[in-house]
Motif scaffolding. Structure first.
Motif, PDB file in Angstrom:
ATOM      1  N   PRO A 148       0.786  -4.981 -15.328  1.00 19.17           N
ATOM      2  CA  PRO A 148       2.038  -5.442 -15.940  1.00 19.17           C
ATOM      3  C   PRO A 148       3.234  -4.645 -15.444  1.00 19.17           C
ATOM      4  O   PRO A 148       3.202  -3.405 -15.422  1.00 19.17           O
ATOM      5  CB  PRO A 148       1.794  -5.212 -17.433  1.00 19.17           C
ATOM      6  N   GLY A 149       4.261  -5.349 -15.004  1.00 17.59           N
ATOM      7  CA  GLY A 149       5.478  -4.703 -14.554  1.00 17.59           C
ATOM      8  C   GLY A 149       5.416  -4.133 -13.157  1.00 17.59           C
ATOM      9  O   GLY A 149       6.377  -3.498 -12.701  1.00 17.59           O
ATOM     10  N   LYS A 150       4.308  -4.341 -12.460  1.00 15.89           N
ATOM     11  CA  LYS A 150       4.158  -3.807 -11.101  1.00 15.89           C
ATOM     12  C   LYS A 150       3.941  -4.934 -10.106  1.00 15.89           C
ATOM     13  O   LYS A 150       3.559  -6.039 -10.474  1.00 15.89           O
ATOM     14  CB  LYS A 150       2.996  -2.815 -11.048  1.00 15.89           C
ATOM     15  N   GLU A 151       4.179  -4.623  -8.844  1.00 16.86           N
ATOM     16  CA  GLU A 151       3.966  -5.599  -7.781  1.00 16.86           C
ATOM     17  C   GLU A 151       2.465  -5.760  -7.502  1.00 16.86           C
ATOM     18  O   GLU A 151       1.675  -4.851  -7.738  1.00 16.86           O
ATOM     19  CB  GLU A 151       4.684  -5.169  -6.513  1.00 16.86           C
ATOM     20  N   ARG A 152       2.125  -6.920  -6.974  1.00 21.26           N
ATOM     21  CA  ARG A 152       0.743  -7.145  -6.562  1.00 21.26           C
ATOM     22  C   ARG A 152       0.448  -6.274  -5.351  1.00 21.26           C
ATOM     23  O   ARG A 152       1.226  -6.230  -4.394  1.00 21.26           O
ATOM     24  CB  ARG A 152       0.537  -8.622  -6.236  1.00 21.26           C
ATOM     25  N   GLU A 153      -0.677  -5.569  -5.366  1.00 17.69           N
ATOM     26  CA  GLU A 153      -1.020  -4.676  -4.264  1.00 17.69           C
ATOM     27  C   GLU A 153      -2.406  -5.003  -3.711  1.00 17.69           C
ATOM     28  O   GLU A 153      -3.319  -5.371  -4.455  1.00 17.69           O
ATOM     29  CB  GLU A 153      -0.966  -3.208  -4.715  1.00 17.69           C
ATOM     30  N   GLY A 154      -2.531  -4.840  -2.396  1.00 11.39           N
ATOM     31  CA  GLY A 154      -3.812  -5.048  -1.756  1.00 11.39           C
ATOM     32  C   GLY A 154      -4.759  -3.902  -2.066  1.00 11.39           C
ATOM     33  O   GLY A 154      -4.365  -2.734  -1.979  1.00 11.39           O
ATOM     34  N   VAL A 155      -5.986  -4.228  -2.408  1.00  8.26           N
ATOM     35  CA  VAL A 155      -6.994  -3.229  -2.758  1.00  8.26           C
ATOM     36  C   VAL A 155      -7.989  -3.053  -1.612  1.00  8.26           C
ATOM     37  O   VAL A 155      -8.282  -1.936  -1.204  1.00  8.26           O
ATOM     38  CB  VAL A 155      -7.730  -3.634  -4.042  1.00  8.26           C
ATOM     39  N   ALA A 156      -8.513  -4.165  -1.100  1.00  8.25           N
ATOM     40  CA  ALA A 156      -9.510  -4.109  -0.036  1.00  8.25           C
ATOM     41  C   ALA A 156      -9.601  -5.468   0.632  1.00  8.25           C
ATOM     42  O   ALA A 156      -9.267  -6.487   0.031  1.00  8.25           O
ATOM     43  CB  ALA A 156     -10.872  -3.695  -0.579  1.00  8.25           C
ATOM     44  N   SER A 157     -10.061  -5.465   1.879  1.00  3.80           N
ATOM     45  CA  SER A 157     -10.234  -6.721   2.604  1.00  3.80           C
ATOM     46  C   SER A 157     -11.449  -6.626   3.507  1.00  3.80           C
ATOM     47  O   SER A 157     -11.817  -5.536   3.962  1.00  3.80           O
ATOM     48  CB  SER A 157      -8.993  -7.043   3.442  1.00  3.80           C
ATOM     49  N   ILE A 158     -12.066  -7.784   3.770  1.00  7.12           N
ATOM     50  CA  ILE A 158     -13.202  -7.846   4.676  1.00  7.12           C
ATOM     51  C   ILE A 158     -13.035  -9.046   5.589  1.00  7.12           C
ATOM     52  O   ILE A 158     -12.595 -10.117   5.155  1.00  7.12           O
ATOM     53  CB  ILE A 158     -14.540  -7.899   3.890  1.00  7.12           C
ATOM     54  N   TYR A 159     -13.361  -8.844   6.871  1.00  6.95           N
ATOM     55  CA  TYR A 159     -13.239  -9.901   7.868  1.00  6.95           C
ATOM     56  C   TYR A 159     -14.607 -10.498   8.121  1.00  6.95           C
ATOM     57  O   TYR A 159     -15.577  -9.773   8.372  1.00  6.95           O
ATOM     58  CB  TYR A 159     -12.587  -9.348   9.133  1.00  6.95           C
ATOM     59  N   ALA A 160     -14.660 -11.830   8.108  1.00 10.41           N
ATOM     60  CA  ALA A 160     -15.940 -12.526   8.107  1.00 10.41           C
ATOM     61  C   ALA A 160     -16.751 -12.272   9.367  1.00 10.41           C
ATOM     62  O   ALA A 160     -17.968 -12.142   9.319  1.00 10.41           O
ATOM     63  CB  ALA A 160     -15.707 -14.023   7.908  1.00 10.41           C
ATOM     64  N   GLY A 161     -16.090 -12.209  10.527  1.00  9.89           N
ATOM     65  CA  GLY A 161     -16.828 -12.106  11.778  1.00  9.89           C
ATOM     66  C   GLY A 161     -17.621 -10.823  11.908  1.00  9.89           C
ATOM     67  O   GLY A 161     -18.851 -10.815  11.847  1.00  9.89           O
ATOM     68  N   ALA A 162     -16.927  -9.704  12.056  1.00 14.82           N
ATOM     69  CA  ALA A 162     -17.574  -8.419  12.286  1.00 14.82           C
ATOM     70  C   ALA A 162     -17.837  -7.652  10.993  1.00 14.82           C
ATOM     71  O   ALA A 162     -18.471  -6.597  11.037  1.00 14.82           O
ATOM     72  CB  ALA A 162     -16.703  -7.564  13.210  1.00 14.82           C
ATOM     73  N   GLY A 163     -17.344  -8.162   9.885  1.00 20.56           N
ATOM     74  CA  GLY A 163     -17.523  -7.447   8.626  1.00 20.56           C
ATOM     75  C   GLY A 163     -16.643  -6.220   8.506  1.00 20.56           C
ATOM     76  O   GLY A 163     -16.913  -5.334   7.688  1.00 20.56           O
ATOM     77  N   THR A 164     -15.593  -6.142   9.294  1.00 21.23           N
ATOM     78  CA  THR A 164     -14.678  -5.007   9.240  1.00 21.23           C
ATOM     79  C   THR A 164     -13.994  -4.950   7.873  1.00 21.23           C
ATOM     80  O   THR A 164     -13.596  -5.980   7.334  1.00 21.23           O
ATOM     81  CB  THR A 164     -13.605  -5.132  10.329  1.00 21.23           C
ATOM     82  N   THR A 165     -13.893  -3.751   7.345  1.00 22.15           N
ATOM     83  CA  THR A 165     -13.315  -3.574   6.015  1.00 22.15           C
ATOM     84  C   THR A 165     -12.095  -2.665   6.048  1.00 22.15           C
ATOM     85  O   THR A 165     -11.977  -1.793   6.923  1.00 22.15           O
ATOM     86  CB  THR A 165     -14.347  -2.987   5.043  1.00 22.15           C
ATOM     87  N   TYR A 166     -11.207  -2.879   5.101  1.00 22.65           N
ATOM     88  CA  TYR A 166     -10.001  -2.079   4.946  1.00 22.65           C
ATOM     89  C   TYR A 166      -9.817  -1.789   3.445  1.00 22.65           C
ATOM     90  O   TYR A 166     -10.157  -2.626   2.605  1.00 22.65           O
ATOM     91  CB  TYR A 166      -8.773  -2.828   5.479  1.00 22.65           C
ATOM     92  N   TYR A 167      -9.243  -0.614   3.166  1.00 21.17           N
ATOM     93  CA  TYR A 167      -9.051  -0.208   1.778  1.00 21.17           C
ATOM     94  C   TYR A 167      -7.678   0.413   1.588  1.00 21.17           C
ATOM     95  O   TYR A 167      -7.142   1.068   2.477  1.00 21.17           O
ATOM     96  CB  TYR A 167     -10.104   0.821   1.367  1.00 21.17           C
TER      97      TYR A 167
END
Length: 122
Positions: free
Chosen positions: A38-57
Motif C-alpha cells: 500500500p502506498g508504494k510502487e510495484r516492484e520486480g521481485v524475480a524473473s525466469i526465462y523459459a528457454g535457458a531458465g535464467t533467473t534474476y532477483y
C-alpha cells in the motif's frame, strides 16, 4: 482463454516460508513476480526465462527467494524463505518478452494475474 492464475499467498510470521504458484494458459519468453505494498510502487521481485531458465532477483530478496519453472504444467513458482514484515504486499505474476536488462520494468509485461496477498507479521 488467455490467463494467469496465482495461488499460495497467506499470512505467516517473520522467518516463515510460503510458496507462490503462477499457472499460465499460454507460453511466454519470461515470467516475473512483482509485488506492491500500500502506498508504494510495484516492484520486480524475480524473473525466469523459459528457454535457458535464467533467473534474476531484486537485491532485497536475493538469498531468500527462489524462482523456478515446471515445464510440464507451465507453472512458475516463487519459494519465499526467511520472510520479513517488509515482504508484506500483493504479489502479482506477469508474463511477457522483456529483454533481460529490463526484467523488473512492469511496463514490459502485457499479461498479469489478479494477485495474491502475502502478509508477514513480526
Amino acid at each position: 482463454q488467455v490467463q494467469l492464475a496465482e495461488s499460495g499467498g497467506g499470512s505467516v510470521q517473520a522467518g516463515g516460508s510460503l510458496r507462490l504458484s503462477c499457472a499460465a494458459s499460454f507460453y511466454s519468453t519470461n515470467r516475473a513476480w512483482f509485488r506492491q505494498a500500500p502506498g508504494k510502487e510495484r516492484e520486480g521481485v524475480a524473473s525466469i526465462y523459459a528457454g535457458a531458465g535464467t533467473t534474476y532477483y531484486a537485491d532485497s530478496v536475493k538469498g531468500r527467494f527462489t524462482i523456478s519453472q515446471e515445464y510440464d504444467t507451465n507453472t512458475v513458482y516463487l519459494q519465499m524463505n526467511s520472510l520479513k514484515p517488509e515482504d508484506t504486499a500483493m504479489y502479482y505474476c506477469a508474463a511477457g518478452s522483456a529483454p533481460p536488462g529490463t526484467w523488473s520494468a512492469a511496463w514490459m509485461y502485457n499479461r498479469w494475474g489478479p494477485g495474491t496477498q502475502v502478509t508477514v507479521s513480526s
